[in-house]
Write an enzyme that holds these catalytic residues in place. Sequence first.
Site, short mmCIF file in Angstrom:
data_model
loop_
_atom_site.label_atom_id
_atom_site.label_comp_id
_atom_site.label_asym_id
_atom_site.label_seq_id
_atom_site.Cartn_x
_atom_site.Cartn_y
_atom_site.Cartn_z
N LYS A 25 1.92 -26.34 34.86
CA LYS A 25 2.56 -25.21 34.16
C LYS A 25 4.04 -25.57 33.93
O LYS A 25 4.42 -26.73 33.94
CB LYS A 25 2.39 -23.93 34.97
CG LYS A 25 0.96 -23.44 35.03
CD LYS A 25 0.52 -22.91 33.68
CE LYS A 25 -0.92 -22.45 33.68
NZ LYS A 25 -1.41 -22.12 32.35
N ARG A 70 8.49 -17.79 36.32
CA ARG A 70 7.63 -17.01 37.23
C ARG A 70 7.96 -17.30 38.69
O ARG A 70 7.81 -16.44 39.55
CB ARG A 70 6.16 -17.25 36.93
CG ARG A 70 5.78 -16.79 35.52
CD ARG A 70 4.32 -16.45 35.35
NE ARG A 70 3.98 -16.41 33.94
CZ ARG A 70 4.18 -15.37 33.13
NH1 ARG A 70 4.71 -14.26 33.58
NH2 ARG A 70 3.85 -15.43 31.85
N ARG A 125 0.87 -14.53 19.39
CA ARG A 125 -0.24 -14.51 18.42
C ARG A 125 0.11 -13.67 17.21
O ARG A 125 -0.17 -14.07 16.07
CB ARG A 125 -1.51 -14.00 19.11
CG ARG A 125 -2.07 -15.06 20.10
CD ARG A 125 -2.88 -14.40 21.20
NE ARG A 125 -3.59 -15.38 22.03
CZ ARG A 125 -3.05 -16.04 23.06
NH1 ARG A 125 -1.77 -15.86 23.39
NH2 ARG A 125 -3.78 -16.87 23.78
N ASP A 151 -1.38 -16.54 35.68
CA ASP A 151 0.07 -16.32 35.63
C ASP A 151 0.58 -15.44 36.79
O ASP A 151 1.79 -15.36 37.01
CB ASP A 151 0.46 -15.69 34.29
CG ASP A 151 0.30 -16.70 33.15
OD1 ASP A 151 0.30 -17.92 33.41
OD2 ASP A 151 0.15 -16.25 32.00
N GLN A 179 -4.95 -21.17 25.51
CA GLN A 179 -4.13 -21.85 24.51
C GLN A 179 -4.96 -22.85 23.72
O GLN A 179 -4.83 -22.97 22.50
CB GLN A 179 -2.96 -22.57 25.20
CG GLN A 179 -1.98 -21.59 25.83
CD GLN A 179 -0.89 -22.28 26.63
OE1 GLN A 179 -0.90 -23.49 26.81
NE2 GLN A 179 0.05 -21.50 27.13
C1 S3P Z 1 -1.55 -18.28 27.77
C2 S3P Z 1 -2.55 -18.91 28.44
C3 S3P Z 1 -2.38 -19.48 29.79
C4 S3P Z 1 -1.16 -18.90 30.49
C5 S3P Z 1 0.04 -18.89 29.61
C6 S3P Z 1 -0.21 -18.07 28.37
C7 S3P Z 1 -1.81 -17.76 26.43
O1 S3P Z 1 -2.22 -20.88 29.69
O2 S3P Z 1 -0.90 -19.58 31.68
O3 S3P Z 1 1.16 -18.34 30.28
O4 S3P Z 1 -1.00 -16.96 25.92
O5 S3P Z 1 -2.84 -18.12 25.86
P1 S3P Z 1 -3.47 -21.89 29.58
O6 S3P Z 1 -4.11 -21.70 28.27
O7 S3P Z 1 -2.84 -23.26 29.69
O8 S3P Z 1 -4.34 -21.56 30.74
#
Ligand code: S3P
Length: 442
Positions: free
Chosen positions: A355, A401, A27, A328, A167
């Site tokens: 994932k 992971r 971000r 995660d 995300q």
């Molecule tokens: C993340 C959100 C999660 C997570 C990923 C990182 C993020 O995914 O599993 O490792 O940085 O916003 P999802 O938005 O698909 O749940």
Amino acid sequence: MSTQLIRPARSLQGSLTVPGDKSISHRYAMLAGLAEGTTRLANFSTGADPHSSLACMEALGAKALHNTDGTIEITGVSGSFRQPAAPLGCGNSGSTMRMLSGLIASHPHTFTLIGDPSLTLRPMDRIRNPLIQMEAKIDLTDGHAPITIHGTPLRAIDFTTPIPSAQVKTAVLFAGLQAEGTTSLSESILTRDHTEHALLAFGATLTRTYARVPNQPARLSIPGGQKLKAIDATVPGDISSAAFFLCAALLFPDSNLVLDSLGMNPTRAALLDVITALGGKIKVLAVEERHGELIGTIQINSAPANRAPAAATTPFLIEGPLTAQLIDELPVLAAIAPFTANGLILRDAQELRVKESDRIALVAKNLRAMGARFTENPDGLEIPGNQTLHGASIDSGSDHRVAMAFAIAALRATGDSEILGAEAAAISFPEFFTSLDLLALR
Ligand code: S3P
């Protein structure tokens, strides 16, 4: 493909600083790339994924300078990305591909986003759906990458996220930041809120209304047409990387581990409660707030074997919102579950199947290889506790992971294990195996 030998250990002792948080690094890189001025970031993630985001920002016209003291300076494009000369390579990173799509969709160029074979299999309609409602022109290939975006002005929407996904939320907020009108977004299961903190840190206006009544969604509103200003920031340590060592500490009586500069954002810290419920003792030694993110130092001790707490006798249950909050950390929790007193039941985790790998199937395959008893369900796993597992050849499936989760389980196995495709750890935590060697007592 590299193979890593893991020998059983008898304890985990020492102190560790984990690399900067992967989610926050993405971000900060993206918002710094869009902002006006030069952002200075300390402790940016060393993982390959956030560096994919950084490289995309450079391809879009931002300048990145890697200083000898480890800090990174990013000079942004002051709101106007340029036409990249080549497709934007997102590597293995779903965060890069999904969040970047929202960030660039209003810029007047044509963009192609590509990824590695794992990323190319992952669903992208989840970001396309809200973005086309905003009038974005975005084409997928059979629901997947490569993605083509023909940049066009966007209009605000009122969106309710159909699946808990930070995300997707971020793609909408990044697009909304640059749309016409005020975009609103509701999520009934709260996901990590780093985007909200990062946007505020870079000077954006954003309002948040949290549910006061259970089961009512949290609502975010972001006015469009906003400009961002560069920041100076330190990225907190990644709690999802720390998770491997917190879980390792649980496996041995008398473990003692101190983690400093650790991100403790409440939307990410559910793991600490789970570790406590599974018998770990966690002390918060220090905590402060920077740019809305909590950073702290914690100490974890596992109960000595002869003074184990009188724990519950039912399996630990992870379901509903807790599943989303621990998304995660689920691979490592599942990998150590056979060694816990009462085991683990994991439900509502079908997202794990899309994932970096099908994490339910791959965890099941590796538990099976180590001789564990368990049941695999479409949305999770049921893993009895108090089991003895043997060393095995572990298939990382090129999933970072999974590689690290089973390196931790292997510490408690009888006999040696090998992790095939161990290099995958570098996606989020390149220093993982070196740190493990330093902390695991044999
Ligand atoms: C993340 C959100 C999660 C997570 C990923 C990182 C993020 O995914 O599993 O490792 O940085 O916003 P999802 O938005 O698909 O749940």
